[in-house]
Motif scaffolding. Structure first.
Motif, PDB file in Angstrom:
ATOM      1  N   TYR A  11       0.804  -1.163  -0.072  1.00 40.16           N
ATOM      2  CA  TYR A  11      -0.216   0.029   0.084  1.00 40.16           C
ATOM      3  C   TYR A  11       0.813   1.245   0.070  1.00 40.16           C
ATOM      4  N   ALA A  16       2.577  -5.002   2.942  1.00 38.43           N
ATOM      5  CA  ALA A  16       1.724  -5.480   3.541  1.00 38.43           C
ATOM      6  C   ALA A  16       1.839  -7.141   3.583  1.00 38.43           C
ATOM      7  N   ALA A  35      -4.939 -13.240  12.557  1.00 37.11           N
ATOM      8  CA  ALA A  35      -5.288 -12.218  13.372  1.00 37.11           C
ATOM      9  C   ALA A  35      -5.598 -10.974  12.529  1.00 37.11           C
ATOM     10  N   ASN A  36      -6.165 -10.093  13.552  1.00 39.34           N
ATOM     11  CA  ASN A  36      -6.497  -8.636  12.823  1.00 39.34           C
ATOM     12  C   ASN A  36      -5.015  -7.930  12.151  1.00 39.34           C
ATOM     13  N   GLY A  37      -5.397  -7.446  10.819  1.00 38.16           N
ATOM     14  CA  GLY A  37      -4.124  -6.674  10.251  1.00 38.16           C
ATOM     15  C   GLY A  37      -3.051  -7.718   9.788  1.00 38.16           C
ATOM     16  N   ALA A  38      -3.420  -9.161   9.856  1.00 34.61           N
ATOM     17  CA  ALA A  38      -2.426 -10.052   9.146  1.00 34.61           C
ATOM     18  C   ALA A  38      -2.098  -9.928   7.791  1.00 34.61           C
ATOM     19  N   GLY A  39      -2.935  -9.424   7.261  1.00 31.09           N
ATOM     20  CA  GLY A  39      -2.728  -9.244   5.654  1.00 31.09           C
ATOM     21  C   GLY A  39      -3.793 -10.318   4.884  1.00 31.09           C
ATOM     22  N   LYS A  40      -4.877 -10.788   5.477  1.00 30.42           N
ATOM     23  CA  LYS A  40      -5.880 -11.754   4.572  1.00 30.42           C
ATOM     24  C   LYS A  40      -6.593 -11.062   3.757  1.00 30.42           C
ATOM     25  N   THR A  41      -7.102 -10.018   3.998  1.00 32.88           N
ATOM     26  CA  THR A  41      -7.843  -9.249   2.888  1.00 32.88           C
ATOM     27  C   THR A  41      -7.105  -8.744   1.898  1.00 32.88           C
ATOM     28  N   THR A  42      -5.736  -8.538   2.333  1.00 31.89           N
ATOM     29  CA  THR A  42      -4.666  -7.872   1.162  1.00 31.89           C
ATOM     30  C   THR A  42      -4.464  -8.983   0.253  1.00 31.89           C
ATOM     31  N   GLU A  83     -15.098  -8.248   2.174  1.00 30.52           N
ATOM     32  CA  GLU A  83     -15.152  -7.966   3.638  1.00 30.52           C
ATOM     33  C   GLU A  83     -16.090  -6.924   3.903  1.00 30.52           C
ATOM     34  N   GLU A 161     -14.275 -13.198   5.040  1.00 26.92           N
ATOM     35  CA  GLU A 161     -14.935 -13.121   6.493  1.00 26.92           C
ATOM     36  C   GLU A 161     -16.394 -13.205   6.494  1.00 26.92           C
ATOM     37  N   GLN A 193     -11.455 -14.821  10.522  1.00 21.98           N
ATOM     38  CA  GLN A 193     -11.086 -15.008  11.828  1.00 21.98           C
ATOM     39  C   GLN A 193     -11.413 -16.055  12.886  1.00 21.98           C
TER      40      GLN A 193
HETATM   41  N1  LIG Z   1      -5.634   0.657   2.069  1.00 22.08           N
HETATM   42  C1  LIG Z   1      -4.450   0.698   3.046  1.00 22.08           C
HETATM   43  N2  LIG Z   1      -3.642   1.431   3.056  1.00 22.08           N
HETATM   44  C2  LIG Z   1      -2.583   1.367   3.938  1.00 22.08           C
HETATM   45  N3  LIG Z   1      -2.483   0.166   4.605  1.00 22.08           N
HETATM   46  C3  LIG Z   1      -3.230  -0.518   4.653  1.00 22.08           C
HETATM   47  C4  LIG Z   1      -4.412  -0.649   3.773  1.00 22.08           C
HETATM   48  N4  LIG Z   1      -5.431  -1.654   3.881  1.00 22.08           N
HETATM   49  C5  LIG Z   1      -4.810  -2.305   4.876  1.00 22.08           C
HETATM   50  N5  LIG Z   1      -3.571  -1.854   5.352  1.00 22.08           N
HETATM   51  C6  LIG Z   1      -2.466  -2.463   6.065  1.00 22.08           C
HETATM   52  O1  LIG Z   1      -2.170  -3.797   5.630  1.00 22.08           O
HETATM   53  C7  LIG Z   1      -1.918  -4.633   6.748  1.00 22.08           C
HETATM   54  C8  LIG Z   1      -2.846  -5.939   6.509  1.00 22.08           C
HETATM   55  O2  LIG Z   1      -4.273  -5.538   6.452  1.00 22.08           O
HETATM   56  P1  LIG Z   1      -5.458  -6.304   5.897  1.00 22.08           P
HETATM   57  O3  LIG Z   1      -6.775  -5.691   5.998  1.00 22.08           O
HETATM   58  O4  LIG Z   1      -5.011  -7.313   4.620  1.00 22.08           O
HETATM   59  O5  LIG Z   1      -5.504  -7.469   7.158  1.00 22.08           O
HETATM   60  P2  LIG Z   1      -6.583  -8.446   7.418  1.00 22.08           P
HETATM   61  O6  LIG Z   1      -5.919  -9.661   7.819  1.00 22.08           O
HETATM   62  O7  LIG Z   1      -7.798  -8.616   6.477  1.00 22.08           O
HETATM   63  O8  LIG Z   1      -7.317  -7.950   8.760  1.00 22.08           O
HETATM   64  P3  LIG Z   1      -8.589  -8.116   9.281  1.00 22.08           P
HETATM   65  O9  LIG Z   1      -8.799  -9.224  10.146  1.00 22.08           O
HETATM   66  O10 LIG Z   1      -9.000  -6.844  10.300  1.00 22.08           O
HETATM   67  O11 LIG Z   1      -9.682  -7.788   8.185  1.00 22.08           O
HETATM   68  C9  LIG Z   1      -2.440  -4.056   7.819  1.00 22.08           C
HETATM   69  O12 LIG Z   1      -1.417  -3.355   8.608  1.00 22.08           O
HETATM   70  C10 LIG Z   1      -3.191  -2.913   7.691  1.00 22.08           C
HETATM   71  O13 LIG Z   1      -3.337  -1.759   8.383  1.00 22.08           O
END
Ligand SMILES: Nc1ncnc2c1ncn2[C@@H]1O[C@H](COP(=O)(O)OP(=O)(O)OP(=O)(O)O)[C@@H](O)[C@H]1O
Ligand SMILES: [Mg+2]
Lengths: 235, 373, 294
Positions: A11, A16, A35-42, A83, A161, A193
């Motif tokens: 990003y 990420a 966990a939260n913010g692990a990068g799953k959505t990414t 999500e 999720e 999660q």
């Molecule tokens: N649009 C963005 N710009 C900058 N950083 C981002 C953006 N979206 C996510 N991040 C960062 O990238 C990392 C991975 O985020 P991601 O959303 O993939 O996590 P996740 O595993 O899906 O979490 P959650 O369980 O909260 O959905 C996190 O540190 C988040 O802060």
């Protein structure tokens, strides 16, 4: 069917994902937990071409789809239920499903058939087909999101999720429909999660920690893994 | 033979060089080149282009070429002050021709007085010469003159029920007051008075209010664009009322924009391009060839002003502003390309005569010339 | 009787003006529905359409009405795509406010360009009907006004059908509501947005063409954009029927307040009502639409 090879995702300047590699075979349910913010959505957004992945390779059915525009990836046969559901609030249920059908809009004859299929899976949607998406309850919206994803008849369905924010009974119901969808021939990559639920219905699983895959294997084995148990199953 | 021709050419070249090598004498001018009344500025600058050519073709003034610098007042008091400052302090002009808007003239009036610069105003509001600023003269008909000429002409035709429709700017407000005063001098009151803003496009509401009062005559006091639209809408809503317009209605562009609906309308005007006067026609022809359309009122008024100012500089034999002003005010019976004979009076007014025009076959035809004494 | 004729005339004028404002409001809503931004240059688009039609195609090239209309529409569609590329696309991920600011800049640019291209003289064209009109029982109606009303109704019907029934229209709405989700459906969001700008510009062009014979074309014509904006607020942003109703309300308010309150402050009255709506009823008269955040 889908293979990620050492994918890095960014990003802006923030990295990420670090060399994420994973594989989904045809007919499988594979889950990705973390966990939260692990990068799953990414990870899912990288597959969909929404997040830029300057390094690494994403292959779908043997074809390199890295860096392709999102619409062309969808047309190849990958759908994503994002999500937070992200249904179109000002479109009716029918119109939402119509949008799901978008990649196949040149085959209008098949619309009715697909519609019947998703209505069989989620009868409540048929009752509410003329209601605006935004007026549905959370559970109904999740069903609509799943149904909308299915309308594209994807070969691979990415779910981000789907249990989020749902009452336990509804979670159960959604998980059952995922199994049902899979039985009807759709390969599923499930991000959750709610690790227990995800591992229970999936064949294999990956654990993601701050952008890196740390553990992977058959779901049964993961459930028995001490580290997984303590970090994600709370036992 | 060839040698003689060569000699003559050389002398002629030297002569022209001597005029053009010298520092030019600067004459300033201002008008709205942008903004709501931008048309007037464009008209004025066309007159000035021709005036500068004519003055220099006649050898310039004091053996020096004349350069006319036109600044954009944007039709706004603030824009006028900025323009005047630039002309006075940067260009060191002898005099300023304009602005054509009374509000702008009044805004630069203190600066004119303080710096002692000639101002040949083109606004028609009475207060311009009433301000008692010795540096301001006016080369345009003034509102009381126009108002009383209109009222008198209409009364002569037997009308007694007058309605007034005026712009809300200072020009229009002044016109309204002058018309009410002129009517009062004949023991009359208007049956309806309505107003509109510059830039308005639809006048239905006001025209219907006027219709309620059932007038015989409608005197409209406004600018060109609004005039054309008002003519169109009057033709729809008040077809039986005799229309008297402001000077703008005689303008070629305004007649075109009215699309025939200004037929039969009267107005007072300092100028008509149809004036058979050979001086006027010669200028019309030249302007038409150069700019593709006949000159408008501000074109001829700016032109005449520049020519008179140049003449005053010649007579004064210096660019000293006080001396030039003295010579300027001595000008009597100067025949302009407008067709008017200018004679400056003690107030600084150059006008003491005016044409009554009627739009016939899409052209402003001069019906009569009225003079006041 | 005379009084009745006057009131009828007021109503006719209000509806005629109102339908023009409604038309401009449709153009706003089209872009608003698709990308969730207010194109503050919409009035300038109307002006540009009027200039291309009146100044260039009619007066300069002498084309008859229909070809001139068609060419104006095509030119403005292309212009819409180009301006989308310049004004919207580079800022697509920025806050909508940034895009709106850049549309203001575009509007100023267009006013200046038109001054250079077409000069300061208002462009006057006769259109199909010139200054001819109907006169019934003391009420006069320009044919052009009737023509505008008919055109607005037809456009409204087409637009309603387009958004509700066609896949293209529905996908444009989907893009407006959730661009990422729409992309995940396989919709090429940026293509949809380009189409939206093209169509909205075409609508503005039609507005300019219809208005040119009534109001003439000058920089001031761009001010109809403000009235169209008021119509959108009153009708509710993004609400297509609301836009037309809002337009009619603005037209009627303008004429009646000019007649019975003050002709000088008629615009101020319209904008006072606009502000009242923004404060007390931001969802508009019909109360269906979503609020726009500026
Ligand atoms: N649009 C963005 N710009 C900058 N950083 C981002 C953006 N979206 C996510 N991040 C960062 O990238 C990392 C991975 O985020 P991601 O959303 O993939 O996590 P996740 O595993 O899906 O979490 P959650 O369980 O909260 O959905 C996190 O540190 C988040 O802060
Ligand atoms: Mg996530």
């Amino acid at each position: 069917m889908l293979r990620l090879e050492k994918v890095n995702a960014f990003y802006g300047h923030i990295q990420a994902l670090h060399e994420v590699s994973l594989e989904v075979a045809e007919g499988e349910i594979v889950c990705l937990i973390g966990a939260n913010g692990a990068g799953k959505t990414t990870t899912l957004m990288s597959i969909m071409g929404v997040v830029s992945t300057p390094q690494g390779k994403i292959l779908f059915e043997g074809e390199d789809i890295t860096g392709r525009p999102t619409p062309s990836i969808v047309h190849k046969g990958i759908s994503c239920v994002p999500e937070g559901r992200r249904i179109f609030p000002q479109l009716t249920v029918m119109e939402n499903l119509d949008m799901g059908f978008y990649p196949r809009r040149d085959r209008p004859a098949e619309f009715e058939e697909d519609l019947e299929r998703v209505f069989r899976l989620f009868p409540v949607l048929e009752e509410r087909k003329d209601q605006l998406g935004g007026t549905l309850s959370g559970g109904q919206q999740q069903m609509l999101a799943l149904a909308r994803g299915l309308m594209a008849r994807p070969k691979l369905l990415l779910l981000d999720e789907p249990s989020l924010g749902l009452a336990p009974l509804l979670v159960e119901q959604v998980m059952e429909s995922i199994v049902e969808i899979n039985k009807q021939g759709t390969t599923v990559l499930l991000v959750e999660q709610n690790a227990l639920m995800a591992l229970e219905i999936s064949h294999r699983g990956y654990v993601l920690e701050t952008g890196t895959i740390t553990i992977s294997g058959e779901s049964g084995k993961l459930m028995a893994d001490a580290q997984v148990r303590s970090s994600y199953l709370g036992t | 033979m060839r040698r003689i021709v060569g000699l003559v050419l050389a002398v002629a070249l030297m002569a022209t060089c001597s005029v053009y090598a010298a520092d030019p004498v600067y004459i300033g001018a201002m008008g709205a080149i942008t903004g709501g009344s931008a048309i007037s500025g464009e008209q004025a600058s066309q007159g000035l282009i021709l005036a500068e050519e004519d003055i220099n073709a006649a050898g310039g003034v004091l053996g020096r070429p004349v350069k006319i610098i036109m600044e954009d007042s944007r039709g706004l008091p603030t824009g006028g002050v900025t323009a005047a400052r630039k002309l006075i302090f940067q260009d060191n002009v002898v005099g300023i021709i304009g602005c054509h808007q009374s509000t702008v003239v009044m805004a630069i009036e203190p600066l004119i007085r303080q710096e002692g610069v000639i101002c040949m105003a083109k606004g028609s509001a009475d207060m311009i010469t009433a301000a008692g600023n010795p540096w301001i003269v006016r080369v345009r008909e003034y509102d009381t003159l126009a108002a009383s000429a209109k009222v008198r002409h209409a009364l002569d035709k037997g009308y007694t029920r007058f309605a007034i429709f005026h712009n809300t700017d200072q020009f229009g407000e002044g016109g309204r007051q002058n018309l009410i005063d002129a009517l009062a001098r004949h023991g009359l009151e208007p049956v309806a008075v309505e107003a509109h803003n510059t830039g308005d496009k639809d006048f239905t509401a006001q025209l219907l209010n006027i219709r309620r009062a059932d007038p015989e005559v409608l005197i409209v006091w406004t600018h060109g664009d609004e005039h054309a639209l008002i003519c169109r809408q009057v033709a729809q809503l008040l077809p039986d009322v005799q229309y008297y317009g402001s000077m703008a209605i005689t303008q070629w562009s305004s007649i075109q924009m009215a699309e025939g609906t200004s037929e039969g309308a009267y107005t007072t005007s300092p100028y008509s391009y149809l004036n058979p006067d050979p001086d006027v026609q010669a200028f019309v022809k030249r302007h038409q060839e150069r700019f593709g359309r006949p000159p408008e009122t501000f074109t001829v008024l700016y032109y005449d002003s520049a020519m008179m100012l140049a003449e005053a500089i010649r007579r004064a034999g210096t660019t000293d502003r006080a001396k030039v002003l003295e010579e300027l005010k001595k000008i009597k019976g100067w025949k302009g390309v407008s067709g008017i004979e200018y004679s400056f009076d003690e107030r600084g007014e150059a006008f003491n005569e005016l044409f009554i025009c009627r739009i016939e076959n899409q052209q402003p035809v001069i019906i009569e010339k009225v003079s006041v004494n | 009787m005379a009084e009745l004729a006057i009131v009828l005339q007021q109503i006719v004028a209000g509806l005629a003006l109102g339908s023009i404002y409604g038309l401009v409001a449709l153009g706003y809503n089209f872009i608003f529905n698709a990308v969730g931004i207010v194109n503050l240059a919409q009035g300038d688009f109307v002006m540009l359409g009027g200039y291309i039609y009146g100044g260039t195609l009619t007066l300069l090239l002498g084309l008859p009405f229909l070809p001139a209309l068609l060419l104006t529409a095509i030119a403005m569609a292309i212009f819409g795509i180009v301006s989308q590329r310049i004004v919207y696309y580079p800022l697509r991920d920025a806050h909508p406010r940034m895009v709106m600011l850049s549309t203001i800049a575009l509007g100023i640019f267009l006013k200046n360009i038109s001054l250079i291209a077409w000069g300061t003289y208002p462009v006057s064209v006769s259109g199909l009907f010139g200054q001819r009109g109907l006169r019934i029982a003391g009420v006069s109606i320009l044919y052009q006004y009737i023509f505008i009303l008919v055109c607005v109704i037809i456009l409204l019907a087409i637009q309603q059908y387009f958004f509700k029934k066609t896949t293209l229209g529905k996908s444009m709405r989907a893009v407006a509501q959730d661009r990422l989700a729409a992309m995940l459906m396989g919709i090429d969001a940026y293509k949809m947005i380009a189409i939206t700008f093209a169509y909205s510009s075409t609508l503005a062009a039609i507005g300019g063409v219809l208005l040119a014979p009534v109001f003439m074309v000058s920089q001031v014509l761009a001010n109809v954009g403000l009235k169209g904006f008021a119509a959108c607020v009153i009708g509710g942003w993004g609400d297509i029927t609301g836009a037309v109703i809002g337009g009619l309300v603005v037209g009627l308010v303008e004429v009646f307040s000019a007649s019975y309150i003050s002709s000088v402050y008629k615009d101020a009255i319209v904008f006072a009502i606009l502000i009242g709506f923004l404060i007390f009823r931001p969802q508009g008269i019909l109360g269906r639409a979503t609020e726009v955040s500026l």
